[in-house]
Each structure stands twice: as C-alpha cells, then as structure tokens.
Design a protein around this motif. Structure first.
Motif, short mmCIF file in Angstrom:
data_model
loop_
_atom_site.label_atom_id
_atom_site.label_comp_id
_atom_site.label_asym_id
_atom_site.label_seq_id
_atom_site.Cartn_x
_atom_site.Cartn_y
_atom_site.Cartn_z
N GLN A 63 0.82 -1.19 0.00
CA GLN A 63 0.00 0.00 0.00
C GLN A 63 0.86 1.26 0.00
O GLN A 63 0.53 2.24 -0.65
CB GLN A 63 -0.91 0.02 1.22
CG GLN A 63 -2.10 -0.90 1.11
CD GLN A 63 -2.90 -0.89 2.40
OE1 GLN A 63 -2.34 -0.96 3.49
NE2 GLN A 63 -4.21 -0.81 2.26
N LEU A 64 1.96 1.24 0.73
CA LEU A 64 2.85 2.39 0.75
C LEU A 64 3.45 2.63 -0.62
O LEU A 64 3.60 3.77 -1.05
CB LEU A 64 3.96 2.21 1.79
CG LEU A 64 3.55 2.38 3.24
CD1 LEU A 64 4.71 2.04 4.15
CD2 LEU A 64 3.07 3.78 3.50
N ALA A 65 3.79 1.59 -1.31
CA ALA A 65 4.39 1.73 -2.64
C ALA A 65 3.35 2.20 -3.65
O ALA A 65 3.64 3.03 -4.50
CB ALA A 65 5.00 0.41 -3.09
N GLN A 66 2.14 1.66 -3.57
CA GLN A 66 1.13 1.97 -4.58
C GLN A 66 0.12 3.01 -4.11
O GLN A 66 -0.62 3.55 -4.91
CB GLN A 66 0.37 0.68 -4.93
CG GLN A 66 1.25 -0.34 -5.60
CD GLN A 66 0.45 -1.60 -5.90
OE1 GLN A 66 -0.76 -1.62 -5.81
NE2 GLN A 66 1.15 -2.64 -6.27
N GLY A 67 0.06 3.29 -2.84
CA GLY A 67 -0.94 4.20 -2.32
C GLY A 67 -2.16 3.43 -1.87
O GLY A 67 -2.19 2.21 -1.91
N THR A 68 -3.17 4.14 -1.46
CA THR A 68 -4.38 3.50 -0.98
C THR A 68 -5.57 3.95 -1.81
O THR A 68 -5.55 5.01 -2.42
CB THR A 68 -4.62 3.84 0.51
OG1 THR A 68 -4.69 5.26 0.62
CG2 THR A 68 -3.52 3.31 1.39
N ASP A 69 -6.64 3.12 -1.82
CA ASP A 69 -7.84 3.45 -2.58
C ASP A 69 -8.62 4.59 -1.94
O ASP A 69 -9.10 5.48 -2.61
CB ASP A 69 -8.76 2.23 -2.69
CG ASP A 69 -8.23 1.19 -3.65
OD1 ASP A 69 -7.62 1.59 -4.65
OD2 ASP A 69 -8.41 0.00 -3.37
N LYS A 70 -8.76 4.53 -0.63
CA LYS A 70 -9.54 5.53 0.09
C LYS A 70 -8.63 6.28 1.04
O LYS A 70 -7.56 5.81 1.39
CB LYS A 70 -10.68 4.86 0.83
CG LYS A 70 -11.68 4.24 -0.11
CD LYS A 70 -12.90 3.78 0.62
CE LYS A 70 -13.86 3.18 -0.39
NZ LYS A 70 -15.12 2.83 0.21
N LEU A 71 -9.09 7.43 1.45
CA LEU A 71 -8.29 8.27 2.32
C LEU A 71 -8.84 8.21 3.74
O LEU A 71 -10.06 8.17 3.95
CB LEU A 71 -8.32 9.71 1.80
CG LEU A 71 -7.85 9.87 0.36
CD1 LEU A 71 -8.05 11.30 -0.10
CD2 LEU A 71 -6.41 9.45 0.20
N SER A 72 -7.95 8.23 4.70
CA SER A 72 -8.34 8.18 6.11
C SER A 72 -8.89 9.54 6.56
O SER A 72 -8.66 10.57 5.91
CB SER A 72 -7.15 7.79 6.98
OG SER A 72 -6.20 8.84 6.97
#
Length: 185
Positions: free
Chosen positions: A6-15
């Motif tokens: 997830q850190l490499a690709q990012g996340t789908d939703k934001l916290s």
C-alpha cells in the motif's frame, strides 16, 4: 497500518486524518497566501503578527501532514490509464507539500534573521531587535525573503492547477475525486 504494498502503490480511500490534514493545511495556506499578497500589494503591514503566528501554526500542521503522508502513502490514482497525467498530478502534490514546508520555514528565517521577531499568538519565538540592530543577518534574511516570495507565487500557481485538476476530475471525468476528499474510509 498500511502494508508495504500500500505504501508503494498508495491506498484506494483516504483516512479521516489524511482528509482533515489536507483541508486544514489548505485553508491555512490559502489564508496565508491571500494575506501575504494583500500585505505586499497594499503595503498594509498591520496583519504581520497574525500572518507570522498562523505561519508558525501552518508549519507545525504541515509537518504533521508530511509525516502522516509518509506513513500512509499516496492514494492510488482513480484512472491508471493516464500515466502522464498521474505523474504530473504526483509532481504537483509533491510541490504543494514541499511549499507548505518551505513557505513557513523561509518566513520564520526571514523575519528572525531580519531582526523583526517571530510572534506566536502572544508569545515570542524570536524577539524583535531595535531598528538600529537590523538586520541580524542580512544575507540570510534576504535569501529567506526571496525564497518566501518566490515560493509563494509558485505555490499559488500550483494550487490553481491543483484546484482546476480536481474540478476537471469531478465535473468532466465524473470520477468522484472530490467525493474521495470529503469521505473517509
């Protein structure tokens, strides 16, 4: 805690934290940019104490945002088919994040090295010196002042592109980019 993937690709939703930090920093930086342009254009320096205090606050919140962004990673692009646009968006995001640090740091250095002091809501982080003793370090104050000035107008340009890009995504592409920035996972 996000996985290494997830850190490499990012996340789908934001916290909630990401969204909150984004909007708090955005509102503060827009206020600071507007007040800075106003003070410069109209030579109305009565706002300086507020501008400096809020600038120090902006630095603290922006640093928290940078730390959080490193921890959480960048969100995944909504459309993986536009690699060039995604790279440009990432560059713009990096530029905005860097400017949120450079602007208050250069402002503090400019004011402190110039001998004008750095107030923080009634406290004094750096005391002002007598006019005869100003600047404390003219070279440093001048460099920081120029960096503050240039970074400010650069940030206005990048911010305008950022807002236009968000509106384009929401209104033209209809991919719910703005919706993602107001609804947390």
């Amino acid at each position: 805690m996000p996985t290494s993937n997830q850190l490499a690709q990012g996340t789908d939703k934001l916290s909630k934290t990401t969204i909150s930090l984004h909007w708090v920093v955005a509102i503060i930086m827009i206020f600071l940019l507007a007040s800075g342009v106003y003070m410069t254009y109209f030579e109305d320096f009565s706002w300086y104490s507020w501008h400096k205090s809020i600038g120090v606050l902006a630095l603290l919140i922006a640093m928290a945002r940078v730390i959080w962004r490193i921890k959480e990673g960048f969100p995944k692009p909504l459309d993986n088919k536009q690699a060039v646009m995604n790279k440009l968006a990432k560059v713009a995001h990096f530029a905005l994040i860097i400017c949120t640090i450079i602007m208050p740091v250069s402002g503090v250095i400019s004011s402190a090295a110039g001998g004008y002091g750095v107030p923080f809501f009634g406290l004094s982080l750096f005391d002002s010196v007598a006019p005869a003793e100003r600047p404390i370090n003219g070279l440093l104050a001048g460099f920081a002042h120029e960096a503050h000035y240039i970074a400010g107008y650069f940030m206005i340009a990048i911010l305008a592109l950022h807002i236009l890009g968000a509106l384009w995504h929401q209104l033209i592409k209809k991919d719910n980019t703005l919706y993602r920035m107001v609804r947390a996972k």
